[in-house]
Design an enzyme around this catalytic site. Structure first.
Site, PDB file in Angstrom:
ATOM      1  N   ASP A 110      43.866  33.270  25.129  1.00  0.00           N
ATOM      2  CA  ASP A 110      43.676  34.593  25.730  1.00  0.00           C
ATOM      3  C   ASP A 110      44.696  35.518  25.088  1.00  0.00           C
ATOM      4  OD1 ASP A 110      41.894  33.370  27.473  1.00  0.00           O
ATOM      5  OD2 ASP A 110      43.390  33.085  29.044  1.00  0.00           O
ATOM      6  N   ASP A 160      32.383  29.246  35.878  1.00  0.00           N
ATOM      7  CA  ASP A 160      33.668  29.048  36.538  1.00  0.00           C
ATOM      8  C   ASP A 160      33.466  28.126  37.733  1.00  0.00           C
ATOM      9  OD1 ASP A 160      35.031  30.576  34.777  1.00  0.00           O
ATOM     10  OD2 ASP A 160      35.160  32.359  36.049  1.00  0.00           O
TER      11      ASP A 160
END
Lengths: 251, 193
Positions: free
Chosen positions: A130, A11
């Protein structure tokens, strides 16, 4: 034989890695290029960078980071996070990214996937989805899983394949962060219904979870973050273990 | 040594440039015929779709230049496929260096093939010091079947040509620039040809 892939995910915020990285042997644990180099030399088959910055400067910062990574590592990498146009993709690929991962923008503008695939080829277009289960049905969510949509995971994934996605990166919001294993049933269904590679994400806690994602979940690749960043699992040891279980690995 | 990467707007040229840089070589990106002909080695990259890549080659006249080159030429991925007679992708006529027609994988396997697979039956000095069954990174939906020019094979549902050679022309379906140290070794051998 084509190997199954192990993919650490980093990330990125404002050009730095975020969420804890606990590597004692790195000079600067926040430097994505240094971390990428470490992983590329220690068994990772591919890397994913997910940019979560929200600044005006993000495009420039990300492009610079991508260039630095491409200059340094000799394995493929994917860049995702906030990519919404042909220009965004062109900019990242020109700076050396091998693939881009598209999430929310595909939901807002599905035609974007057709445009990207015809312009750059399906091989570099990953669609990230997702999803979580609501009343037994897998529903696609946006904004890191916060915003539910009416889209059914399997129908959406199929549509993305038809529009030209080259791979699906499926994160189960129900499993992400639990360290209880991947969403193998949903993964296996995706793998059966689609004819493009499926990357499993969300839920890795131990080595057996990876094995299960490949055997039960029929995944082509498995992605994880914290178990690698905190050295709970060493990638080379993981791949050796998977190979002893008969799963084809690059070692 | 002068190394040229043919720049015709199709492909991840940056990665190849960086891979060569890691080997200590500064490559020149160009679509200029004179520059290309003067080079000691020529790399012909390519990522994307065959017919549009071929259109770009034609637009710049490079389709006439490339097949007549005399120095070692290395086609990578789509670059290799464009050096073949033809490709099923977009019904494209190729440059006709390698005498084989590129076809699509059957749906018995996932298409595209993405990831690390092994190269075997290695037959070229390009693979000197590379062991049989070494892993290379591949991303492709179309492949060259086995033929006279095959210098490496890979299995994905069927056995196909993961590398081709004819005279001074070499082609690899995999991405040596993305295939870790073994890939770098192959690039190094190409530079030493």
């Amino acid at each position: 034989m084509l190997c199954k892939r192990i993919i650490p995910c980093l990330d990125i915020k404002n050009g730095r890695t975020v969420k804890g990285i606990n590597f004692l042997d790195l000079r600067d644990a926040g430097d994505p290029v240094e971390l990428a180099k470490f992983y590329s030399e220690n068994g990772a088959d591919e890397l994913v960078f997910l940019d979560i910055s929200a600044t005006e400067e993000r495009r420039k910062t990300l492009a610079k980071l991508v260039l630095g990574v491409a200059e340094t590592i000799n394995i493929p990498f994917t860049v995702g996070g906030g990519i919404s146009s042909v220009e965004d993709v062109e900019n990242l690929l020109n700076n050396g990214a091998d693939k881009v991962s598209i999430n929310s923008s595909a939901v807002k503008n599905p035609q974007l996937i057709n445009e990207l695939a015809s312009r750059f080829g399906s091989q570099c277009i990953v669609v990230a989805i997702d999803a979580k289960q609501i009343d037994g049905n897998w529903k696609v969510h946006l904004v890191g899983g916060k915003l539910p949509t009416e889209l059914d995971l399997f129908e959406w994934a199929k549509e993305m394949e038809q529009r030209g996605a080259g791979e699906i990166l499926f994160t189960s919001m129900d499993h992400d962060g639990t360290k209880n294993g991947f969403a193998n049933e949903a993964l296996a269904k995706l793998s059966k219904e689609l004819n493009i590679p499926i990357i499993a994400s969300g839920g890795a806690g131990n080595m057996q979870h990876f094995a299960d994602s490949f055997v039960e979940g029929k995944a082509d690749a498995a992605l994880a973050a914290s178990v690698f960043h905190f050295k709970e699992i060493d990638i080379i040891e993981l791949k050796k273990e998977l190979q002893t279980q008969g799963i084809p690995m690059r070692l | 040594m002068k190394i040229v990467i043919i720049n015709y707007g199709a492909g991840n040229i940056q990665s190849i440039k960086f891979a060569l840089k890691r080997l200590g070589v500064e490559a020149i990106l160009t679509d200029n015929e004179t520059e290309i002909r003067k080079a000691d080695k020529v790399i012909f990259p390519g990522v994307g779709e065959a017919s549009s890549a071929m259109q770009k080659l034609k637009a710049s006249g490079l389709d006439k230049v490339i097949p007549t080159l005399k120095q070692p030429v290395l086609g990578i991925c789509l670059g290799m496929q464009l050096l073949c007679n033809a490709s099923e992708e977009g019904n494209t006529k190729g440059l006709g260096v390698f005498d084989v027609e590129v076809v699509r994988f059957s749906n018995e396997v996932k298409v595209p093939q993405i990831g690390w697979n092994q190269i075997s039956n290695l037959k070229s000095s390009l693979f000197k010091d590379i062991s049989e069954k070494e892993f290379m990174y591949l991303v492709h939906s179309f492949y060259a079947p086995l033929c006279e020019g095959t210098i490496a094979t890979t299995e994905y549902g069927i056995q196909y040509s993961s590398a081709l050679q004819k005279g001074n022309f070499y082609g690899v379906q995999f991405h040596p620039e993305k295939s870790s140290t073994a890939g770098e070794q192959i690039l190094k051998k190409f530079l030493e040809l």
